[in-house]
Design a protein around this motif. Structure first.
Motif, PDB file in Angstrom:
ATOM      1  N   HIS A 113       0.820  -1.219   0.000  1.00 24.02           N
ATOM      2  CA  HIS A 113       0.000   0.000   0.000  1.00 24.02           C
ATOM      3  C   HIS A 113       0.852   1.267   0.000  1.00 24.02           C
ATOM      4  CE1 HIS A 113      -3.137  -2.866   1.300  1.00 24.02           C
ATOM      5  NE2 HIS A 113      -3.951  -2.027   0.712  1.00 24.02           N
ATOM      6  N   LYS A 114       2.170   1.085  -0.140  1.00 25.22           N
ATOM      7  CA  LYS A 114       3.110   2.229  -0.155  1.00 25.22           C
ATOM      8  C   LYS A 114       2.969   3.105   1.093  1.00 25.22           C
ATOM      9  CE  LYS A 114       3.772   2.488  -5.125  1.00 25.22           C
ATOM     10  NZ  LYS A 114       3.216   1.171  -5.426  1.00 25.22           N
ATOM     11  N   ILE A 115       2.781   2.449   2.235  1.00 33.66           N
ATOM     12  CA  ILE A 115       2.720   3.176   3.519  1.00 33.66           C
ATOM     13  C   ILE A 115       4.154   3.296   4.037  1.00 33.66           C
ATOM     14  CG2 ILE A 115       1.930   3.041   5.929  1.00 33.66           C
ATOM     15  CD1 ILE A 115      -0.449   1.318   4.777  1.00 33.66           C
ATOM     16  N   THR A 116       4.537   4.490   4.459  1.00 32.64           N
ATOM     17  CA  THR A 116       5.878   4.686   5.007  1.00 32.64           C
ATOM     18  C   THR A 116       5.883   4.239   6.468  1.00 32.64           C
ATOM     19  OG1 THR A 116       6.196   6.567   3.544  1.00 32.64           O
ATOM     20  CG2 THR A 116       7.703   6.383   5.435  1.00 32.64           C
ATOM     21  N   TRP A 117       6.706   3.248   6.756  1.00 33.84           N
ATOM     22  CA  TRP A 117       6.798   2.712   8.122  1.00 33.84           C
ATOM     23  C   TRP A 117       7.999   3.380   8.798  1.00 33.84           C
ATOM     24  CZ3 TRP A 117       8.415  -3.111   9.032  1.00 33.84           C
ATOM     25  CH2 TRP A 117       8.500  -3.352  10.412  1.00 33.84           C
ATOM     26  N   VAL A 118       7.709   4.186   9.803  1.00 32.70           N
ATOM     27  CA  VAL A 118       8.774   4.899  10.521  1.00 32.70           C
ATOM     28  C   VAL A 118       8.976   4.180  11.855  1.00 32.70           C
ATOM     29  CG1 VAL A 118       9.516   7.131  11.447  1.00 32.70           C
ATOM     30  CG2 VAL A 118       7.948   7.057   9.487  1.00 32.70           C
ATOM     31  N   THR A 119      10.192   3.723  12.120  1.00 28.87           N
ATOM     32  CA  THR A 119      10.417   2.992  13.369  1.00 28.87           C
ATOM     33  C   THR A 119      10.995   3.938  14.424  1.00 28.87           C
ATOM     34  OG1 THR A 119      12.616   2.313  12.683  1.00 28.87           O
ATOM     35  CG2 THR A 119      10.823   0.823  12.148  1.00 28.87           C
ATOM     36  N   GLY A 120      10.431   3.858  15.616  1.00 25.05           N
ATOM     37  CA  GLY A 120      10.885   4.704  16.708  1.00 25.05           C
ATOM     38  C   GLY A 120       9.713   5.235  17.504  1.00 25.05           C
ATOM     39  N   ARG A 121      10.019   6.040  18.488  1.00 22.41           N
ATOM     40  CA  ARG A 121       8.989   6.553  19.399  1.00 22.41           C
ATOM     41  C   ARG A 121       8.537   7.934  18.930  1.00 22.41           C
ATOM     42  NH1 ARG A 121       6.490   4.452  23.425  1.00 22.41           N
ATOM     43  NH2 ARG A 121       5.213   6.044  24.369  1.00 22.41           N
ATOM     44  N   ALA A 122       7.231   8.104  18.735  1.00 22.77           N
ATOM     45  CA  ALA A 122       6.710   9.368  18.211  1.00 22.77           C
ATOM     46  C   ALA A 122       6.141  10.233  19.326  1.00 22.77           C
ATOM     47  CB  ALA A 122       5.620   9.078  17.188  1.00 22.77           C
ATOM     48  N   ARG A 123       6.263  11.535  19.130  1.00 24.90           N
ATOM     49  CA  ARG A 123       5.673  12.478  20.083  1.00 24.90           C
ATOM     50  C   ARG A 123       4.990  13.578  19.288  1.00 24.90           C
ATOM     51  NH1 ARG A 123       7.956  15.832  25.078  1.00 24.90           N
ATOM     52  NH2 ARG A 123       9.113  16.972  23.492  1.00 24.90           N
ATOM     53  N   LEU A 124       3.741  13.838  19.645  1.00 21.54           N
ATOM     54  CA  LEU A 124       2.958  14.851  18.930  1.00 21.54           C
ATOM     55  C   LEU A 124       3.357  16.242  19.411  1.00 21.54           C
ATOM     56  CD1 LEU A 124       0.487  15.426  17.013  1.00 21.54           C
ATOM     57  CD2 LEU A 124      -0.932  15.368  19.087  1.00 21.54           C
ATOM     58  N   LEU A 125       3.543  17.156  18.433  1.00 18.02           N
ATOM     59  CA  LEU A 125       3.860  18.551  18.741  1.00 18.02           C
ATOM     60  C   LEU A 125       2.731  19.424  18.196  1.00 18.02           C
ATOM     61  CD1 LEU A 125       7.620  18.618  17.637  1.00 18.02           C
ATOM     62  CD2 LEU A 125       6.709  18.253  19.934  1.00 18.02           C
ATOM     63  N   PRO A 126       2.702  20.718  18.569  1.00 13.38           N
ATOM     64  CA  PRO A 126       1.684  21.600  17.984  1.00 13.38           C
ATOM     65  C   PRO A 126       1.819  21.654  16.457  1.00 13.38           C
ATOM     66  CG  PRO A 126       2.758  22.644  19.872  1.00 13.38           C
ATOM     67  CD  PRO A 126       3.529  21.397  19.583  1.00 13.38           C
ATOM     68  N   GLN A 127       0.775  22.132  15.812  1.00 10.48           N
ATOM     69  CA  GLN A 127       0.704  22.263  14.337  1.00 10.48           C
ATOM     70  C   GLN A 127       0.851  20.921  13.621  1.00 10.48           C
ATOM     71  OE1 GLN A 127       3.002  25.225  15.424  1.00 10.48           O
ATOM     72  NE2 GLN A 127       0.967  26.141  15.711  1.00 10.48           N
ATOM     73  N   LYS A 128       0.350  19.902  14.233  1.00 12.42           N
ATOM     74  CA  LYS A 128       0.324  18.564  13.633  1.00 12.42           C
ATOM     75  C   LYS A 128       1.694  18.117  13.126  1.00 12.42           C
ATOM     76  CE  LYS A 128      -3.467  19.874  11.422  1.00 12.42           C
ATOM     77  NZ  LYS A 128      -4.613  19.911  10.529  1.00 12.42           N
ATOM     78  N   ARG A 129       2.687  18.432  13.945  1.00 19.06           N
ATOM     79  CA  ARG A 129       4.036  17.922  13.673  1.00 19.06           C
ATOM     80  C   ARG A 129       4.300  16.756  14.622  1.00 19.06           C
ATOM     81  NH1 ARG A 129       7.821  21.941  15.151  1.00 19.06           N
ATOM     82  NH2 ARG A 129       6.146  22.635  16.500  1.00 19.06           N
ATOM     83  N   VAL A 130       5.124  15.846  14.182  1.00 21.13           N
ATOM     84  CA  VAL A 130       5.451  14.663  14.993  1.00 21.13           C
ATOM     85  C   VAL A 130       6.959  14.505  15.001  1.00 21.13           C
ATOM     86  CG1 VAL A 130       5.272  12.128  15.089  1.00 21.13           C
ATOM     87  CG2 VAL A 130       3.263  13.485  14.470  1.00 21.13           C
ATOM     88  N   GLU A 131       7.517  14.387  16.203  1.00 22.40           N
ATOM     89  CA  GLU A 131       8.954  14.120  16.259  1.00 22.40           C
ATOM     90  C   GLU A 131       9.154  12.652  16.625  1.00 22.40           C
ATOM     91  OE1 GLU A 131      10.706  16.721  19.116  1.00 22.40           O
ATOM     92  OE2 GLU A 131       9.429  16.039  20.756  1.00 22.40           O
TER      93      GLU A 131
END
Ligand code: NAI
Length: 480
Positions: A113-131
């Motif tokens: 399905h061409k989904i990008t799999w990002v490995t690691g721990r995500a944290r939501l930031l303002p303005q719909k950014r994710v670190e």
């Protein structure tokens, strides 16, 4: 890798990976971030359900049941087995290979399905950014963002201060799926879904299992008629379920755990070789977002959402175990589909009235809708039909006649309000009740439906007939 997506899903369990696949099907450029790693340190998708929950526990339930049957029940069929031996290593290897074939399957679906799999721990930031903090990295190195974010962080076992996990003798549900030897004496705190399923596995493999349950009754969320039958059957199987007990102390002495617990008669001591803490799960929302993000949670860490899983932040959704409702894989998956379709502009919704629940013991326990005590307490007049598996020809042929099916219908409209069952293959049978309720069926609709003979599902038919006191294969009751 691109840093901007249409959708970022945080969490690759049954809620998150299903949401990601549905988003991709609908043409959205989708990324899914997940931190899970297997025992070899490889990144894997599937979350708790695939890696240390539903799937490995079902593999062990199946294997342990076969082992127990080979020791006794086969003989009832005229099949004599001698020298039946347990090869726990092989049993565990089979479980692990089922898990890895499924997790590899999800990775394959992501690729397709061409989904990008990002490995690691995500944290939501303002303005719909994710670190994202990759494995082995000390800080959040990667930054991605999207039009829409779906939070699907799942849940983690609740820990008990009085029984801190040590990964060796005191473990959680995941640890109880990895024992390398059968513990001669196994203590389990909590006789809930996990406690009963894992207690069944290890009892069948030879452990003497003691379950300490704080509530004065077993399975308080279940219809009381079904729950009391369950208590009777599990006790007869040898599970030592001690209701109304509270663990107050726990001490590791050498290779054993000394538990101190209280009940109405005072303090008691019990020594076990392993202790499993199975007292529920809590949302995995710690460190999910930066404080300035202002995502609303309650004091238990449950993310606030509306009926369509929208959080208080526009474009940010939450699904699965981290929001209200039962912590069930299939409920999270349906929410994932709904949210993906809503992002795509469709008007999808989830019918929370028809979420099936299953406990995979033997016999299995399953239900959908309201139970009798809740309906009576709410003052709803209802009619009840019960049919025992002991009167089912197919259950007799199977050699498993414990339990019953119970259909509850509104006394005024006859609409089915709940179906509850304990017995063989109820995890499959309950789907028929879910379909009936999804189509707002009456008990008469089920009664007028033809079921194949001889099948276990005839018990559902007969229970529906029994609502109107006209079941064929049991004497008429006067309970109307
Ligand atoms: P649970 O909520 O089903 O059971 C926990 C039990 O522990 C309750 O009966 C509770 O009264 C008891 N308890 C709590 N504190 C206690 C204490 N201090 N001492 C003694 N007893 C105590 O939670 P469980 O079994 O840990 O499962 C977690 C979640 O995972 C549940 O939401 C469950 O639905 C889900 N799950 C679902 C499965 C399925 O669908 N077959 C299988 C396994 C888990």
């Amino acid at each position: 890798m691109a840093s901007r997506f249409d959708v970022i899903v945080i969490g690759g369990g049954p809620a998150g990976y299903v949401a990601a696949i549905r988003c991709a099907q609908l043409g959205m450029n989708t990324a899914c971030v997940d931190a899970w790693r297997d025992r070899q340190g490889r990144s894997v998708l599937g979350g708790t359900c695939l890696n240390s929950g539903c799937i490995p526990s079902k593999a062990l339930l199946e294997s342990s049941e076969i082992y127990e049957q080979a020791q006794g029940a086969f003989a009832l069929h005229g099949v004599r087995c001698s020298g039946v031996e347990l090869d726990l290593k092989a049993m565990m290897a089979r479980k692990d290979s089922i898990v890895s074939s499924l997790t590899r399957g999800i990775a394959g679906l992501f690729k397709a399905h061409k989904i990008t799999w990002v490995t690691g721990r995500a944290r939501l930031l303002p303005q719909k950014r994710v670190e994202v903090r990759g494995h082995g990295e000390s800080g959040y190195g990667q930054m991605i963002d999207a039009e829409n974010i779906i939070l699907a962080p799942g849940s983690v076992p609740v820990e008990m201060g009085v029984a801190p996990l040590d990964g060796r003798l005191i473990v959680d549900s995941a640890g109880a799926l990895e024992f390398q030897e059968v513990p001669p004496r196994l203590g389990i705190i909590g006789a809930g879904v996990v406690g009963l399923e894992l207690g069944s596995v290890w009892r069948r493999l030879g452990s003497k299992v003691v379950l300490l349950e704080a509530q004065p009754a077993l399975l308080t969320m279940t219809d009381t008629q079904i729950a009391s039958e369950a208590l009777r059957l599990f006790t007869a199987q040898g599970l030592d379920i001690r209701l109304g007990t509270r663990l107050v102390g726990c001490q590791v002495v050498g290779d054993q755990v000394e538990m101190t617990y209280q009940d109405q008669d005072g303090d008691h001591r019990e020594t076990v070789d392993k202790l499993v803490v199975a007292v529920g799960r809590r949302p995995n929302t710690r460190d999910l977002f930066a404080p300035e993000t202002e995502l609303l949670l309650d004091e238990w860490g449950v993310i606030h959402i509306d009926e369509h899983c929208r959080t208080n932040i526009p474009g940010v959704y939450a699904i699965g175990d981290a929001i209200r409702g039962p912590m069930l894989a299939h409920k999270g998956s349906e929410e994932g589909v709904m949210v993906a379709e809503r992002i795509a502009g469709q008007q999808s919704s989830v019918n929370y009235e028809t979420v099936p629940s299953v406990i995979y013991t033997l016999p299995e326990i399953a239900w959908v809708g309201k139970n009798e005590q809740a309906l009576r307490a709410a003052g709803i007049d209802c009619r009840v039909g019960v049919f025992p598996f002991s009167a089912s020809g197919r259950a007799l042929a199977l050699g498993n006649t414990s339990g019953m099916v119970k259909v509850i219908a509104d006394a005024a409209t006859d609409r089915i309000l709940g179906v509850h069952m304990i017995g063989p293959h109820c995890s499959e049978l309950v789907a028929e009740a879910v379909i009936a309720m999804q189509f707002s069926a009456s008990s008469e609709d089920l009664a007028m439906t033809m079921f194949a003979h001889p099948t276990l599902s005839e018990a559902l038919h007969e229970a529906a007939l029994a609502v109107d006191n006209r079941a064929i294969h049991i004497a008429r009751s006067r309970r109307h």
